[in-house]
Design an enzyme around this catalytic site. Structure first.
Site, PDB file in Angstrom:
ATOM      1  CE  LYS A   1      -4.342   1.102   2.353  1.00 23.99           C
ATOM      2  NZ  LYS A   1      -5.016   0.969   3.649  1.00 23.99           N
TER       3      LYS A   1
HETATM    4  O1  G3P Z   1      -8.565   1.955   4.337  1.00 23.83           O
HETATM    5  C1  G3P Z   1      -8.398   3.279   4.743  1.00 23.83           C
HETATM    6  C2  G3P Z   1      -9.191   3.516   5.970  1.00 23.83           C
HETATM    7  O2  G3P Z   1      -8.666   2.765   7.023  1.00 23.83           O
HETATM    8  C3  G3P Z   1      -9.310   4.917   6.427  1.00 23.83           C
HETATM    9  O3  G3P Z   1     -10.412   4.926   7.239  1.00 23.83           O
HETATM   10  O4  G3P Z   1     -11.896   5.723   8.988  1.00 23.83           O
HETATM   11  O5  G3P Z   1      -9.438   6.203   9.102  1.00 23.83           O
HETATM   12  O6  G3P Z   1     -10.880   7.371   7.448  1.00 23.83           O
HETATM   13  P1  G3P Z   1     -10.655   6.137   8.240  1.00 23.83           P
END
Ligand code: G3P
Length: 228
Positions: free
Chosen positions: A88
């Site tokens: 990633k």
């Molecule tokens: O896959 C990316 C994700 O983990 C981001 O999520 O909730 O941290 O915006 P968030």
């Protein structure tokens, strides 16, 4: 649509994998920090995730390097952990260059922190196997994250990127930063290939009050049959 779990928590991954519908896992530095992960354990932890989900499920492990050469070095090391590791990489100039170099060496990349159509198109041309537009973080700043994913799905679908990817595979859009089951519904309707969801959202996706109500009445009626 395929479902990935967005977590580094082994218990959550084991539980979700046992449900029979899990197709992959995505992690990031924040998710690893959240479970109290230590640097020295990182590779073993990723290996354990790969073992739990099995060789057909891609597991995204994120590089935290900043320059092209460092990201490539990092990516090659991450790819050594298991055959189903996907590297990633954030969507930035050095990240694009590293993606191209890794794809040329047969390493699959998930380009993350993607917030626009131009970013997604560049990621696809650079050889990304997966592109992860974030929904919730747009919503956090009062913008429409779902609309951006819809635009990205449509734009990527307009072109053939198979000449750019490892083994000529199709680019897949991973709807990320998902905060609700409704986000999943909307992403499926717009044709996003994958939704990566936190475990809490995955649990909510299974639930419906009418399912609970119906099950309850079936059980009560079956009790009547048994006592008749
Ligand atoms: O896959 C990316 C994700 O983990 C981001 O999520 O909730 O941290 O915006 P968030």
């Amino acid at each position: 649509m395929k479902f990935f779990l967005d977590t580094a928590d082994l218990a959550e991954i084991e539980e979700a994998a046992s449900w029979g519908a899990l197709a992959g896992v995505t992690t990031n530095p924040s998710l690893y920090a959240k479970i109290g992960g230590k640097l020295a354990d990182f590779n073993n932890h990723m290996k354990r995730i790969c073992e739990i989900v099995g060789p057909d499920c891609p597991v995204s492990a994120e590089s935290v390097a900043i320059t092209r050469d460092e990201i490539v070095r990092d990516g090659l090391q991450l790819a050594e952990i298991a055959p189903n590791i996907v590297v990633k990489i954030p969507t930035m100039v050095e990240g694009l260059a590293a993606t191209r170099a890794l794809a040329d060496q047969g390493v699959r990349v998930n380009m993350t922190l993607c917030f626009s159509v131009p970013q997604a198109l560049l990621a696809a041309r650079a050889g990304a196997r997966y592109i992860s537009p974030f929904i919730g973080r747009f919503d956090d700043i009062s913008q429409d994250g779902l609309a951006e994913v819809e635009n990205i799905v449509a734009a990527i679908g307009n072109y053939d990127f198979t000449a750019n990817t490892v083994n000529g595979e199709q680019v897949e859009i991973i709807a990320a930063s998902i905060r609700s089951a409704n986000h999943v519904t909307q992403c499926a309707l717009m044709g996003a290939h994958i939704a990566t969801v936190p475990f809490g959202v995955l649990k909510k996706m299974v639930q419906h009050p009418l399912t609970d109500k119906g099950l309850d009445s079936f059980m009560k009626d079956w009790e009547k049959v048994q006592n008749a």
